[in-house]
Design an enzyme around this catalytic site. Structure first.
Site, PDB file in Angstrom:
ATOM      1  N   LEU A  38      41.130  37.803  44.340  1.00 13.72           N
ATOM      2  CA  LEU A  38      41.402  38.422  45.643  1.00 13.72           C
ATOM      3  C   LEU A  38      40.833  37.571  46.775  1.00 13.72           C
ATOM      4  O   LEU A  38      39.803  36.899  46.616  1.00 13.72           O
ATOM      5  CB  LEU A  38      40.807  39.830  45.660  1.00 13.72           C
ATOM      6  N   HIS A  57      33.987  42.972  33.461  1.00 10.39           N
ATOM      7  CA  HIS A  57      34.109  41.635  32.887  1.00 10.39           C
ATOM      8  C   HIS A  57      33.544  41.646  31.466  1.00 10.39           C
ATOM      9  O   HIS A  57      32.472  42.211  31.234  1.00 10.39           O
ATOM     10  CB  HIS A  57      33.342  40.635  33.762  1.00 10.39           C
TER      11      HIS A  57
HETATM   12  N1  3YE Z   1      38.462  38.320  43.098  1.00  7.82           N
HETATM   13  C1  3YE Z   1      37.323  37.942  43.738  1.00  7.82           C
HETATM   14  N2  3YE Z   1      36.075  38.200  43.204  1.00  7.82           N
HETATM   15  C2  3YE Z   1      35.905  38.838  41.988  1.00  7.82           C
HETATM   16  N3  3YE Z   1      39.328  39.426  41.087  1.00  7.82           N
HETATM   17  C3  3YE Z   1      38.736  39.968  39.999  1.00  7.82           C
HETATM   18  C4  3YE Z   1      37.354  39.881  40.090  1.00  7.82           C
HETATM   19  C5  3YE Z   1      37.094  39.247  41.302  1.00  7.82           C
HETATM   20  C6  3YE Z   1      38.352  38.961  41.896  1.00  7.82           C
HETATM   21  O1  3YE Z   1      34.768  39.040  41.549  1.00  7.82           O
HETATM   22  N4  3YE Z   1      37.414  37.293  44.920  1.00  7.82           N
HETATM   23  C7  3YE Z   1      41.855  34.494  36.512  1.00  7.82           C
HETATM   24  C8  3YE Z   1      41.553  35.833  37.051  1.00  7.82           C
HETATM   25  C9  3YE Z   1      40.121  36.145  36.792  1.00  7.82           C
HETATM   26  C10 3YE Z   1      42.962  33.799  37.297  1.00  7.82           C
HETATM   27  O2  3YE Z   1      42.908  32.642  37.488  1.00  7.82           O
HETATM   28  N5  3YE Z   1      43.980  34.539  37.759  1.00  7.82           N
HETATM   29  C11 3YE Z   1      45.141  33.930  38.353  1.00  7.82           C
HETATM   30  C12 3YE Z   1      46.341  34.718  37.917  1.00  7.82           C
HETATM   31  C13 3YE Z   1      46.472  34.794  36.455  1.00  7.82           C
HETATM   32  C14 3YE Z   1      47.467  35.862  36.044  1.00  7.82           C
HETATM   33  O3  3YE Z   1      48.197  36.389  36.885  1.00  7.82           O
HETATM   34  O4  3YE Z   1      47.502  36.172  34.827  1.00  7.82           O
HETATM   35  C15 3YE Z   1      45.099  33.913  39.864  1.00  7.82           C
HETATM   36  O5  3YE Z   1      45.560  32.916  40.417  1.00  7.82           O
HETATM   37  O6  3YE Z   1      44.628  34.886  40.517  1.00  7.82           O
HETATM   38  C16 3YE Z   1      39.514  40.559  38.898  1.00  7.82           C
HETATM   39  C17 3YE Z   1      39.390  39.728  37.649  1.00  7.82           C
HETATM   40  C18 3YE Z   1      39.927  38.357  37.896  1.00  7.82           C
HETATM   41  C19 3YE Z   1      39.929  37.621  36.599  1.00  7.82           C
END
Ligand code: 3YE
Length: 203
Positions: A93, A109
């Site tokens: 995010l 997590h």
């Molecule tokens: N965003 C921020 N801080 C946090 N989102 C989540 C936790 C968390 C957050 O603590 N700023 C891995 C996601 C990691 C990744 O690279 N995702 C990709 C997309 C992958 C997909 O769509 O399958 C991306 O580009 O966003 C939630 C957990 C995030 C897990």
């Protein structure tokens, strides 16, 4: 009762645990909307079967992260959401969105943070050879997996473990840890302080 949104990307087993928690008359929370960034996932089915409103905000339909997060934010405002639970939601995010919801957004997590941040935390733990791992519920800060910790549960690693068997044991712990954290934050017993640390007297 605290108005909660649950954000998902998949099967929604943590969503199921949260839905079961808020059914209890003693719960401080109610789930008012479930939002998925992926259409057609099992978690959406679980929500609608429980009579909870659902929305799909498909990240593939937005030209930028800011527009995607802005659309999520609009849904949260539409439903009067006071607390957001990221339950297997797999998108990083943006800073403005995270800051707006600071102190009001939790993530789960599958490791004992600050060890094994990022994806494949279970695989990282197996490769590191640690004998104990677990799960962590934390406030969401801009730096991924770095926000203040609310609840952790330890899980042993067995010599026979595969990534799948370990993931399943961690998932069972998650289904206890996330409802516990939801109650602590939803009831106001635990808060995020302005300095980014936890404020609590009674837990
Ligand atoms: N965003 C921020 N801080 C946090 N989102 C989540 C936790 C968390 C957050 O603590 N700023 C891995 C996601 C990691 C990744 O690279 N995702 C990709 C997309 C992958 C997909 O769509 O399958 C991306 O580009 O966003 C939630 C957990 C995030 C897990």
């Amino acid at each position: 009762r605290t108005r909660v949104a649950v954000l998902i990307s998949g099967s929604g087993t943590n969503l199921q645990a949260l839905m079961e928690q808020v059914k209890k008359p003693s719960s401080s929370a109610e789930i008012v909307v479930v939002i998925s960034n992926r259409p057609g996932v099992m978690g959406l089915k679980r929500a609608s079967m429980a009579g909870i409103q659902t929305r799909v905000v498909d990240h593939k339909l937005y030209g930028s992260r800011a527009e995607f997060d802005g659309t999520i934010d609009k849904v949260l405002e539409e439903f009067g959401v006071e607390l957001v639970c990221l339950a297997g939601f797999m998108r990083i995010l943006t800073g403005p969105f995270v800051r707006k919801w600071s102190g009001k957004m939790l993530n789960i997590h599958p490791s004992l943070l600050p060890s094994f941040k990022g994806v494949n935390a279970q695989k990282q733990a197996l490769q590191a050879g640690v004998r104990v791992t677990g799960c962590t519920v934390h406030f969401v800060a801009e730096e991924v997996d770095a926000g203040a910790i609310v609840v952790q549960e330890a899980v042993p690693i067995l010599v026979t473990d595969t990534e799948d068997s370990l993931s399943e044991r961690i998932r069972e712990a998650e289904h206890r840890a996330f409802p516990a954290a939801l109650e602590l934050v939803g009831s106001g017993a635990v808060k995020l302080r302005d300095d980014g640390r936890i404020d609590t007297e009674q837990y």
